[in-house]
Structure formats: structure tokens, C-alpha cells
Design a protein around this motif. Structure first.
Motif, PDB file in Angstrom:
ATOM      1  N   GLY A   1      44.909  38.892  52.554  1.00  0.00           N
ATOM      2  CA  GLY A   1      45.440  40.110  53.221  1.00  0.00           C
ATOM      3  C   GLY A   1      45.820  40.896  52.331  1.00  0.00           C
ATOM      4  O   GLY A   1      45.690  42.259  52.359  1.00  0.00           O
ATOM      5  N   LYS A   2      46.504  40.538  51.088  1.00  0.00           N
ATOM      6  CA  LYS A   2      46.830  41.379  49.935  1.00  0.00           C
ATOM      7  C   LYS A   2      45.435  42.277  49.445  1.00  0.00           C
ATOM      8  O   LYS A   2      45.537  43.347  49.082  1.00  0.00           O
ATOM      9  N   HIS A   3      44.622  41.223  49.281  1.00  0.00           N
ATOM     10  CA  HIS A   3      43.328  41.852  48.460  1.00  0.00           C
ATOM     11  C   HIS A   3      42.506  42.834  49.271  1.00  0.00           C
ATOM     12  O   HIS A   3      42.079  43.818  48.758  1.00  0.00           O
ATOM     13  N   PHE A   4      42.500  42.504  50.513  1.00  0.00           N
ATOM     14  CA  PHE A   4      41.670  43.676  51.463  1.00  0.00           C
ATOM     15  C   PHE A   4      42.435  44.898  52.078  1.00  0.00           C
ATOM     16  O   PHE A   4      42.261  45.383  52.896  1.00  0.00           O
ATOM     17  N   ARG A   5      43.903  44.545  51.957  1.00  0.00           N
ATOM     18  CA  ARG A   5      44.805  45.518  52.595  1.00  0.00           C
ATOM     19  C   ARG A   5      44.668  45.345  54.051  1.00  0.00           C
ATOM     20  O   ARG A   5      44.783  46.589  54.633  1.00  0.00           O
ATOM     21  N   ASP A   6      44.554  44.292  54.325  1.00  0.00           N
ATOM     22  CA  ASP A   6      44.369  43.938  55.895  1.00  0.00           C
ATOM     23  C   ASP A   6      45.452  43.132  56.582  1.00  0.00           C
ATOM     24  O   ASP A   6      45.855  42.275  56.258  1.00  0.00           O
TER      25      ASP A   6
ATOM     26  N   ILE B   1      55.364  37.008  49.515  1.00  0.00           N
ATOM     27  CA  ILE B   1      54.744  37.889  50.494  1.00  0.00           C
ATOM     28  C   ILE B   1      55.436  39.231  50.832  1.00  0.00           C
ATOM     29  O   ILE B   1      55.119  39.988  51.604  1.00  0.00           O
ATOM     30  N   LYS B   2      56.676  39.092  50.326  1.00  0.00           N
ATOM     31  CA  LYS B   2      57.283  40.484  50.449  1.00  0.00           C
ATOM     32  C   LYS B   2      57.097  41.675  49.539  1.00  0.00           C
ATOM     33  O   LYS B   2      57.303  42.742  49.596  1.00  0.00           O
ATOM     34  N   VAL B   3      56.327  41.311  48.549  1.00  0.00           N
ATOM     35  CA  VAL B   3      55.993  42.248  47.481  1.00  0.00           C
ATOM     36  C   VAL B   3      54.560  42.956  48.021  1.00  0.00           C
ATOM     37  O   VAL B   3      53.624  42.202  48.361  1.00  0.00           O
ATOM     38  N   LYS B   4      54.564  44.224  48.046  1.00  0.00           N
ATOM     39  CA  LYS B   4      53.642  44.856  48.434  1.00  0.00           C
ATOM     40  C   LYS B   4      52.351  44.721  47.418  1.00  0.00           C
ATOM     41  O   LYS B   4      52.666  44.961  46.264  1.00  0.00           O
ATOM     42  N   PRO B   5      51.223  45.065  47.847  1.00  0.00           N
ATOM     43  CA  PRO B   5      50.047  45.167  46.761  1.00  0.00           C
ATOM     44  C   PRO B   5      50.251  46.425  45.972  1.00  0.00           C
ATOM     45  O   PRO B   5      50.811  47.336  46.384  1.00  0.00           O
ATOM     46  N   ILE B   6      49.800  46.193  44.577  1.00  0.00           N
ATOM     47  CA  ILE B   6      49.936  47.361  43.694  1.00  0.00           C
ATOM     48  C   ILE B   6      48.982  48.534  44.055  1.00  0.00           C
ATOM     49  O   ILE B   6      47.993  48.531  44.639  1.00  0.00           O
ATOM     50  N   SER B   7      49.660  49.823  44.256  1.00  0.00           N
ATOM     51  CA  SER B   7      49.170  50.946  44.404  1.00  0.00           C
ATOM     52  C   SER B   7      47.899  51.284  43.316  1.00  0.00           C
ATOM     53  O   SER B   7      48.130  50.924  42.043  1.00  0.00           O
TER      54      SER B   7
ATOM     55  N   GLU C   1      44.988  48.169  37.104  1.00  0.00           N
ATOM     56  CA  GLU C   1      43.721  47.802  36.413  1.00  0.00           C
ATOM     57  C   GLU C   1      43.999  46.292  35.904  1.00  0.00           C
ATOM     58  O   GLU C   1      43.111  45.342  35.810  1.00  0.00           O
ATOM     59  N   LYS C   2      45.219  46.155  35.211  1.00  0.00           N
ATOM     60  CA  LYS C   2      45.474  44.590  34.917  1.00  0.00           C
ATOM     61  C   LYS C   2      45.282  43.644  35.900  1.00  0.00           C
ATOM     62  O   LYS C   2      44.691  42.402  35.718  1.00  0.00           O
ATOM     63  N   ASP C   3      45.994  44.057  37.214  1.00  0.00           N
ATOM     64  CA  ASP C   3      45.801  42.924  38.284  1.00  0.00           C
ATOM     65  C   ASP C   3      44.487  42.665  38.636  1.00  0.00           C
ATOM     66  O   ASP C   3      44.149  41.561  39.169  1.00  0.00           O
ATOM     67  N   VAL C   4      43.665  43.923  38.834  1.00  0.00           N
ATOM     68  CA  VAL C   4      42.274  43.807  39.375  1.00  0.00           C
ATOM     69  C   VAL C   4      41.553  42.713  38.123  1.00  0.00           C
ATOM     70  O   VAL C   4      40.697  41.868  38.548  1.00  0.00           O
ATOM     71  N   ALA C   5      41.861  42.996  36.652  1.00  0.00           N
ATOM     72  CA  ALA C   5      41.242  42.297  35.766  1.00  0.00           C
ATOM     73  C   ALA C   5      41.461  40.818  35.861  1.00  0.00           C
ATOM     74  O   ALA C   5      40.727  40.114  35.229  1.00  0.00           O
ATOM     75  N   LYS C   6      42.429  40.488  36.678  1.00  0.00           N
ATOM     76  CA  LYS C   6      42.663  38.797  36.755  1.00  0.00           C
ATOM     77  C   LYS C   6      41.397  38.022  37.498  1.00  0.00           C
ATOM     78  O   LYS C   6      41.315  36.872  37.413  1.00  0.00           O
ATOM     79  N   HIS C   7      40.529  38.813  38.377  1.00  0.00           N
ATOM     80  CA  HIS C   7      39.510  38.127  39.174  1.00  0.00           C
ATOM     81  C   HIS C   7      38.575  37.848  37.997  1.00  0.00           C
ATOM     82  O   HIS C   7      38.287  38.578  37.111  1.00  0.00           O
ATOM     83  N   THR C   8      37.672  36.980  38.287  1.00  0.00           N
ATOM     84  CA  THR C   8      36.569  36.492  37.386  1.00  0.00           C
ATOM     85  C   THR C   8      35.082  37.173  37.875  1.00  0.00           C
ATOM     86  O   THR C   8      34.342  37.262  37.047  1.00  0.00           O
ATOM     87  N   ARG C   9      35.185  37.401  39.199  1.00  0.00           N
ATOM     88  CA  ARG C   9      33.700  38.216  39.528  1.00  0.00           C
ATOM     89  C   ARG C   9      33.777  39.560  39.528  1.00  0.00           C
ATOM     90  O   ARG C   9      34.874  40.167  40.209  1.00  0.00           O
TER      91      ARG C   9
ATOM     92  N   GLU D   1      38.476  44.695  45.533  1.00  0.00           N
ATOM     93  CA  GLU D   1      39.949  44.967  45.694  1.00  0.00           C
ATOM     94  C   GLU D   1      40.077  46.475  45.225  1.00  0.00           C
ATOM     95  O   GLU D   1      41.013  47.277  45.859  1.00  0.00           O
ATOM     96  N   VAL D   2      39.065  47.126  44.386  1.00  0.00           N
ATOM     97  CA  VAL D   2      39.414  48.659  44.124  1.00  0.00           C
ATOM     98  C   VAL D   2      39.038  49.373  45.458  1.00  0.00           C
ATOM     99  O   VAL D   2      39.719  50.292  45.557  1.00  0.00           O
ATOM    100  N   GLU D   3      38.116  48.816  46.095  1.00  0.00           N
ATOM    101  CA  GLU D   3      37.573  49.755  47.167  1.00  0.00           C
ATOM    102  C   GLU D   3      38.643  49.630  48.330  1.00  0.00           C
ATOM    103  O   GLU D   3      38.921  50.615  48.824  1.00  0.00           O
ATOM    104  N   HIS D   4      38.969  48.352  48.374  1.00  0.00           N
ATOM    105  CA  HIS D   4      40.044  48.585  49.805  1.00  0.00           C
ATOM    106  C   HIS D   4      41.448  49.131  49.198  1.00  0.00           C
ATOM    107  O   HIS D   4      42.090  49.440  50.201  1.00  0.00           O
ATOM    108  N   ALA D   5      41.656  49.099  47.873  1.00  0.00           N
ATOM    109  CA  ALA D   5      43.001  49.837  47.505  1.00  0.00           C
ATOM    110  C   ALA D   5      42.692  51.302  47.743  1.00  0.00           C
ATOM    111  O   ALA D   5      43.688  51.891  48.315  1.00  0.00           O
ATOM    112  N   ILE D   6      41.574  51.759  47.431  1.00  0.00           N
ATOM    113  CA  ILE D   6      41.551  53.263  47.757  1.00  0.00           C
ATOM    114  C   ILE D   6      41.267  53.568  49.122  1.00  0.00           C
ATOM    115  O   ILE D   6      41.751  54.637  49.549  1.00  0.00           O
TER     116      ILE D   6
END
Length: 395
Positions: free
Chosen positions: A160-165, A192-198, A205-213, A220-225
């Protein structure tokens, strides 16, 4: 007391330790079937004395139609357990079908859930499992499913956080399961109370870099945009539309090339960040800059048809600022009138005033812009309606 005048909707469990028969039996067990909020979807009877055959005899006193209505409301432990087994088998089969067998590999789930149809199928399967587990829990038979359910809850929240869904959330999970799920998420370090990073946050960018693929990062960037455009730029339709077009163009040009898509999405994100840093020339960023951007965009397109327009860049900016202020002042003054948007004469009056302002501006040297003035005025009206509350109430 339990047979006459007793109505406590919150009551969900009844323990029977004495024999009750006939009509009294049906009236007794009906004490737990009152509607009592979203968390209560049925009542429970714990039978210590064995009233099964008495229940059958009690139902025989009713005609066939009434008996069927009553029987349709009754279920028994064996049936509830079979439903739980089926719901668990269903969601695990769905995941296995898409190669998801390791419930701890969250990036793998994110990549598969990029397909919204699969994501939606997971939502439905997870809700079905939740309902079935809630019915059986806390019976010991339910304990065998708790580890998988906690892992699936973690996947549900993180996706839900990853896709802002917002559909992938803890909303609707019954309290007794919610308490267990919350405790598990807390132990896993998931708040769950912490909102996804804007996308504007320096740590994004650091948060996105945690992913391996790369696909996971790009998603994550697409859905955040997309979330930023829908929420933060909803009062600036022109800017919102231009970025939405740029986003669509990236996926159109670089289909399935996730390395290139990720690279271009990062460039687009930086462009969006720069919007907050653009000069405002003394204009109000929320109220007036959307009008300024509208006029600047129209001028740039018109000048492609009139390249000999001799105004210097600074002079053009000054004219745009002046035009924006005049148009905004006229719009703000008229919008303050009660029932403006319901009054055709009031709208026509504003359009006429905008035309006078536009014709009197220095853009009469750009023929293409003059020809388009009616269309531009229509867009001003659309923008004014979209930003009505911002214009009247924002600071």
C-alpha cells in the motif's frame, strides 16, 4: 433476562449450560444476532449441553419458508473451518501462480503487484481470508494460519505504501485481528501511521535505493509522482497535465526498459521538485502562479508562429506578470459574489472583462495569441472554477 426484552447489539458470544427447547431456544440463541457495527459480522453460541437435536425440533415448528430463512442464518464450526481452509488455499494459490512463494521477499511482491489486476485480486483474497479467520479465531484451529496471515498483513501494508494505494490498508480488519496484526507490524519495525516519503523529501532517493530491483525502484518513483500530481497539484491543472503527459511519454517511449524508465523518472522527479523553486515574480504561488503559467505556456506556443515578436525576455515576463495580476484581481472580485458559478450573467460579465484586459495587453503583436483569446479566456474560467476555494480562502 436473556429471553424477554434483552437487546444488547454488542453481545457476540453466548455460553449455553442448560437445556432450552422449542421457541425459547430460538429466541435465546437470537440474542447474539443483533447488528453491532462493522466489527461484528455474526454471533457465536458455545454449547456445553448439546442442544443440536433440540434445535432441529424447534425448527420443525415453522413452515418451510420460515425454516429456510432461519437455517440460512446458521452455520457450524466445521463449515467455518472449511471456509478458512479454502480462503487460505485460495490466496496462497494466487501467489504461487505468479511465482510468489517466499512471503519475506517484498520486492518480488511489488514487481508482481505492479499489474493492478493482480494487485486487486490479492486485495480480494486477503479480505476473504481476513473474514474467514476472524470467524474461527480464537479457536485453536485458527492458530495454524496466523503466521501466514501476519506475513500477508505485512505485504499488504508495505505494498500500500509502495504503490500509494489506499485500498491496501488496515481499514476494515476486525479489532481482534487488528490488535495481533499491529503487534506484528510493530515488531517488524513497520509503522502504519507514518506516511510514505514525498518525492520532494531529501530522503526519498535513499528510501528508493533500498530496493534491489530496478523495476521495483521505478515503480515506487512512478507511483510517488502520480500521487504527488493527484494530491499536491490538483489545484493547478495545467501544471498537473504537463507532468502527466511527460510521465506517459516515458512509458510510451521506453516500454519495459526499466533501467531507462527509472532514469527518466528520476529526471522528471527533479523537474517537479524545481517547480517549488521557480521564481514567482512577486505573485502568490498558490493563487496567481497557475494563471501565470497558463499565459506563459500560451505565449511560448504562439511565439513559435510569430518568432519576430521583438519583446525581450524580461519585458515579456513583466507583461505576463501584469496580465496575471489584472486577470486575477478581476476573477477574485467576481468570485466573492454569492452564487457566482450558478449565474450565467455574472459569468458572462467576467468573460467580457477578461476580454477587455486581454485586448488591452501588449500581446496584440502576437497574431496567433490574439486569435486564441476566446479559448484562453475559457481556460481562465476553468482554472478559476477549479481553484475557487484556493482563491477565496487560501493564504
Amino acid at each position: 433476562m436473556l429471553l424477554t426484552g434483552f437487546d444488547a447489539p454488542v453481545e457476540q458470544v453466548m455460553y449455553l449450560d442448560k437445556v432450552v427447547v422449542a421457541h425459547n431456544l430460538l429466541q435465546t440463541i437470537a440474542r447474539v444476532n443483533r447488528v453491532g457495527g462493522e466489527a461484528k459480522d455474526k454471533g457465536f453460541i458455545v454449547d456445553y449441553v448439546g442442544i443440536g437435536h433440540h434445535l432441529k425440533q424447534a425448527l420443525d415448528n415453522y413452515d418451510e419458508r420460515e425454516r429456510k430463512e432461519i437455517e440460512n442464518t446458521l452455520s457450524f464450526p466445521e463449515q467455518e473451518l472449511r471456509e478458512l481452509q479454502a480462503a487460505h488455499a485460495g490466496i496462497m494459490a494466487l501467489l504461487k501462480q505468479h511465482g510468489l512463494t517466499d512471503l519475506t521477499d517484498h520486492d518480488a511482491f511489488f514487481d508482481v503487484f505492479y499489474d493492478e489486476d493482480i494487485r486487486f485480486a490479492f486485495m480480494l483474497a486477503f479480505k476473504q481470508l481476513t473474514r474467514a479467520l476472524n470467524t474461527v479465531f480464537p479457536a485453536r484451529e485458527a492458530l495454524a494460519y496466523m503466521a501466514d496471515y501476519q506475513a500477508l498483513t505485512e505485504i499488504n501494508v508495505l505494498a500500500g505504501k509502495h504503490f500509494r494505494d489506499a485500498r491496501l490498508s488496515m481499514k476494515g480488519i476486525p479489532p481482534k485481528l487488528r490488535a495481533i496484526a499491529d503487534a506484528h507490524l510493530q515488531s517488524a519495525g513497520i509503522d502504519i501511521k507514518v506516511k510514505p516519503i514525498s518525492i520532494l523529501d531529501e530522503d526519498f532517493e535513499k528510501d528508493v535505493a533500498k530496493h534491489t530491483r530496478t523495476k521495483t525502484k521505478a515503480a515506487e518513483v512512478e507511483h510517488a509522482i502520480r500521487h504527488h500530481l493527484d494530491v499536491e497539484l490538483d489545484d493547478d491543472p495545467d501544471l498537473q497535465a504537463s507532468f502527466a503527459e511527460a510521465l506517459a511519454a516515458i512509458f510510451e517511449e521506453f516500454k519495459n526498459n526499466w533501467d531507462k524508465i527509472y532514469e527518466e523518472l528520476e529526471k522528471l522527479r527533479q523537474r517537479i521538485k524545481e517547480v517549488g523553486k521557480e521564481p514567482t515574480y512577486g505573485l502568490n504561488r498558490k493563487k496567481q502562479m497557475p494563471f501565470f503559467r497558463l499565459f506563459r505556456g500560451e505565449l511560448e506556443m504562439a511565439m513559435e508562429q510569430s518568432p519576430d515578436y521583438g519583446g525581450k525576455p524580461d519585458e515579456r515576463i513583466a507583461v505576463l506578470v501584469d496580465l496575471t495580476q489584472q486577470v486575477y484581481n478581476a476573477v477574485e472580485r467576481e468570485l466573492k459574489l454569492a452564487g457566482f458559478w450558478e449565474s450565467i450573467p455574472a459569468r458572462n460579465k467576467l468573460k467580457a472583462e477578461l476580454q477587455q484586459i486581454f485586448v488591452a495587453s501588449r500581446f496584440d503583436k502576437v497574431p496567433d495569441l490574439v486569435r486564441k483569446r476566446q479559448a484562453i479566456i475559457s481556460r481562465v474560467m476553468e482554472l478559476a472554477e477549479a481553484k475557487n476555494d484556493t482563491i477565496l480562502y487560501a493564504e
